[in-house]
Every structure is written in C-alpha cells, then in structure tokens.
Design a protein around this motif. Structure first.
Motif, mmCIF file in Angstrom:
data_model
loop_
_atom_site.group_PDB
_atom_site.id
_atom_site.type_symbol
_atom_site.label_atom_id
_atom_site.label_comp_id
_atom_site.label_asym_id
_atom_site.label_seq_id
_atom_site.Cartn_x
_atom_site.Cartn_y
_atom_site.Cartn_z
ATOM 1 N N UNK A 27 0.830 -1.202 0.000
ATOM 2 C CA UNK A 27 0.000 0.000 0.000
ATOM 3 C C UNK A 27 0.867 1.256 0.000
ATOM 4 N N UNK A 28 2.003 1.203 0.698
ATOM 5 C CA UNK A 28 2.967 2.307 0.656
ATOM 6 C C UNK A 28 3.503 2.473 -0.767
ATOM 7 N N UNK A 29 3.836 1.348 -1.409
ATOM 8 C CA UNK A 29 4.379 1.386 -2.773
ATOM 9 C C UNK A 29 3.368 1.978 -3.755
ATOM 10 N N UNK A 30 2.109 1.648 -3.574
ATOM 11 C CA UNK A 30 1.074 2.177 -4.476
ATOM 12 C C UNK A 30 0.887 3.689 -4.289
ATOM 13 N N UNK B 191 -0.626 2.606 -14.862
ATOM 14 C CA UNK B 191 -1.323 1.456 -14.289
ATOM 15 C C UNK B 191 -1.978 0.576 -15.362
ATOM 16 N N UNK B 192 -2.222 -0.642 -14.953
ATOM 17 C CA UNK B 192 -3.025 -1.652 -15.642
ATOM 18 C C UNK B 192 -2.297 -2.272 -16.837
ATOM 19 N N UNK B 193 -3.010 -2.774 -17.827
ATOM 20 C CA UNK B 193 -2.462 -3.716 -18.801
ATOM 21 C C UNK B 193 -1.238 -3.202 -19.564
ATOM 22 N N UNK B 194 -1.319 -1.989 -20.071
ATOM 23 C CA UNK B 194 -0.198 -1.415 -20.821
ATOM 24 C C UNK B 194 0.686 -0.540 -19.918
ATOM 25 N N UNK B 195 0.588 -0.736 -18.613
ATOM 26 C CA UNK B 195 1.291 0.124 -17.677
ATOM 27 C C UNK B 195 2.690 -0.320 -17.331
ATOM 28 N N UNK B 196 3.245 0.275 -16.266
ATOM 29 C CA UNK B 196 4.590 -0.018 -15.804
ATOM 30 C C UNK B 196 4.589 -1.254 -14.906
ATOM 31 N N UNK B 197 5.774 -1.586 -14.387
ATOM 32 C CA UNK B 197 5.917 -2.838 -13.637
ATOM 33 C C UNK B 197 6.616 -2.612 -12.305
ATOM 34 N N UNK B 198 6.492 -3.612 -11.432
ATOM 35 C CA UNK B 198 7.264 -3.638 -10.197
ATOM 36 C C UNK B 198 7.940 -4.985 -10.043
ATOM 37 N N UNK B 199 9.117 -4.958 -9.427
ATOM 38 C CA UNK B 199 9.849 -6.165 -9.062
ATOM 39 C C UNK B 199 9.882 -6.236 -7.549
ATOM 40 N N UNK B 200 9.349 -7.303 -6.989
ATOM 41 C CA UNK B 200 9.326 -7.487 -5.537
ATOM 42 C C UNK B 200 10.385 -8.524 -5.176
ATOM 43 N N UNK B 201 11.356 -8.106 -4.375
ATOM 44 C CA UNK B 201 12.473 -8.979 -4.001
ATOM 45 C C UNK B 201 12.380 -9.395 -2.540
#
Length: 347
Positions: free
Chosen positions: A324-327, A337-347
C-alpha cells in the motif's frame, strides 16, 4: 482481511491506454521486502538484480483473437461477442459474453460474415450466453475463420477499437500456446534484447502455461475476501521445468515469477515438501493475505486496480503495508497502471 482494505484513491489519468514505444523502456519499481526500500528504475535494468543460476518463470500462453462483431438477424443490430471458451467441439458451442446484453436473447441469430453465423441457445449470467456457431467446414476451418474475423480482446477500460499494433503488443514476445482471452501483462516488458542479456548472464528462463480467462479481472463483490470464488483456468507445468525450478530452490537461488498468472500456476501444484510438481488440469487458486508462498522468492507484476484479486495476491507476497505504501508512491510518481502500464519487481 476485507475487500475495503484494498481500496485506494486512484487517478484515472494514470490508466495506460497505449504501450510504451519500446517494451523494456517502461518504468520499474523495485520493492525490497527485507529493508522496505523502494527504488525507481527502467525495466531494461532488470538484469542487474539477478545472477547466474537464478530462474525466471514465464507464462507462454498466447491470446486468442476472441472478439467477434456481428449483426442480429432481421434487426441488423450490432452485437459484440467475446468468446470465453469452447464448450463442445462437436456441437460447436461456446461460452460467450455479449454486448449490449439487453438485445441478445435465447433464439437470436447472429451473422458475423464470411459464412460464419451463430445462434444463442442459453443464458448463463446477465451478459453471459451459450452460443452455437454454424460454419460449413471442419473444426480446424472454423477456428481459422474465427481468427480471421476476430479482433484482439483489449481490456474493457480501453474504449478504443483494437489497432493493428495491438496484435503484437497485446501479446508477450514469447507467447506460444494459444488459449487466453486476456494477456499475462507482466511479460509485456520483456524485449528480445533483455531476454538475451538474461540468458547470457546464466539465468534459467523456463515456461509454464496458464490460459487466462476473465476471472482474475472480475470485481470482488463480497467484503469478506475469503468468500470470493475464482473462475477455473487451464494450466500446464512440464516435468523438466519442475526439475530446473526445484534445483534452484535447493541451491537457495532466486526464483522469480513473471506475473500473477505464473504465480497462481506454480502455487497450484506444490508438494508436501514445498517443491513444484508437474501439473495438467484446471486451477481456481485464489491467493490473498495471509498466505505462505512455497516456490518463488521474487515476483514481477504490473500495477493493479483497487480491490482487485491481483493487488490482493501482490499484497500477500510483499506484505500489505509495504504494497500500500508502494502504491501511494506509484501514484505520486505517476507510474502507469493496468495492462499497458509499468511494472514492479518485488524482491
């Protein structure tokens, strides 16, 4: 947890209606679960976070051109038909969604052109119908005709008609096995160049198959999320893929799933000793907090909508407060956001 816990104020101007010019030029947020740090990169920087012996798991499903546009017999009213899945090869019946639903009743006949017609033989939901297709040819010829007439099934929020470019961009570059009506969008960001860098670096690139329906994208209509039911989706995991992934786990290397569909697939076939088993069948796995993941220790995903099953899974993996902080940061930094949006990598 409750559905309202996953609600947040979302500026509609952050919805992505077009892809980036280059696949790997999208933005990438890096979320470190251990120290709670958040970084901002480009997707082409992804290789910096992986090393030899790590494994990435890709969903190689291919999107089917599932949207047909036809006219009702007699009235000539325009009807959009979304082919969800084939029910019976012999009877040529399909589970479909229709729009506008109020104009489509049992007994109505639709003409799609080029000799392809259909008859509505049953209702399933408010928009759902069972459609029997009629075409003078074999099953293979029927499927070929559907592909010829069908359009790319862009998500509902993209109001524009599909463009020629969507045929390639609403598809991963490694898509092989046709069967999805929605794309595994976390994979959109991989370019041939980036995959080559990962391969040269010694990272295992393995593929599973999960054919996406619309179930993951349907709204959660109950406040108690444990009461939500996911639609079943077909999934295949080969033995040799399991061997590579299980070896990576034993070596305590990084196992990264590309997208929520890949995560759902592997978590549907876990052994009692927390290794991956081969699988061929259907899964309706719904992952939400709290949840103990067995296979992957990292994950790539896009930015999802409020109260969606996708953000619930992401929160289960990253931790609720951290996601929620990341969002909040993503909205402030104007990530797409959404289908053609950006990405996140969770490590």
């Amino acid at each position: 947890m409750r559905t309202s816990d996953f609600n947040f104020e979302f500026p509609l101007n952050l919805l992505s209606y077009q892809p980036t010019q280059e696949r790997d030029e999208s933005r990438l947020m890096i979320i470190h679960r251990k120290n709670k740090n958040i970084e901002h990169k480009l997707f082409k920087d992804l290789y910096q976070y992986f090393e030899e012996g790590d494994t990435m798991i890709f969903n190689n499903t291919k999107v089917f051109p599932a949207k047909l546009f036809g006219n009702k017999e007699k009235t000539e009213a325009k009807i959009e038909v979304f082919l969800l899945r084939e029910l019976d090869i012999i009877d040529r019946t399909w589970d479909v969604l229709v729009d506008p639903a109020r104009k489509v009743r049992v007994g109505n006949k639709l003409n799609f052109g080029s000799g392809l017609t259909g008859e509505v033989i049953d209702n399933t939901t408010s928009r759902g119908r069972i459609l029997q297709l009629h075409f003078n040819g074999s099953h293979e010829e029927l499927i070929k005709k559907i592909k010829e007439l069908g359009k790319t099934p862009l998500p509902k929020y993209i109001k524009r008609l599909p463009e020629k470019s969507d045929e390639k961009r609403y598809q991963t570059i490694y898509a092989k096995i046709e069967g999805s009506v929605s794309a595994p969008t976390a994979g959109f960001h991989f370019s041939k160049h980036l995959l080559k860098i990962l391969e040269i670096k010694g990272i295992n690139l393995v593929e599973i198959t999960l054919h996406l329906g619309l179930g993951s994208f349907l709204p959660v209509e109950v406040e108690d999320i444990s009461k939500h039911k996911m639609d079943s989706e077909k999934c295949f995991i080969e033995k040799n893929v399991c061997s590579i992934i299980n070896k990576t786990i034993k070596q305590k290397k990084r196992v990264c799933v590309i997208g929520t569909s890949s995560m759902r697939a592997i978590e549907s076939s876990v052994s009692s000793s927390k290794y991956l088993n081969p699988f061929s069948g259907w899964t309706n796995k719904f992952i939400f907090p709290p949840y103990n993941f067995s296979i992957a220790n990292s994950m790539i995903t896009n930015f999802h909508m409020p109260k969606s099953t996708l953000i619930m899974m992401t929160a289960a993996f990253s931790g609720y407060e951290l996601i929620m902080k990341a969002y909040k940061i993503a909205i402030k930094e104007k990530y797409r956001f959404y289908s053609y949006g950006d990405a996140m990598l969770i490590l």
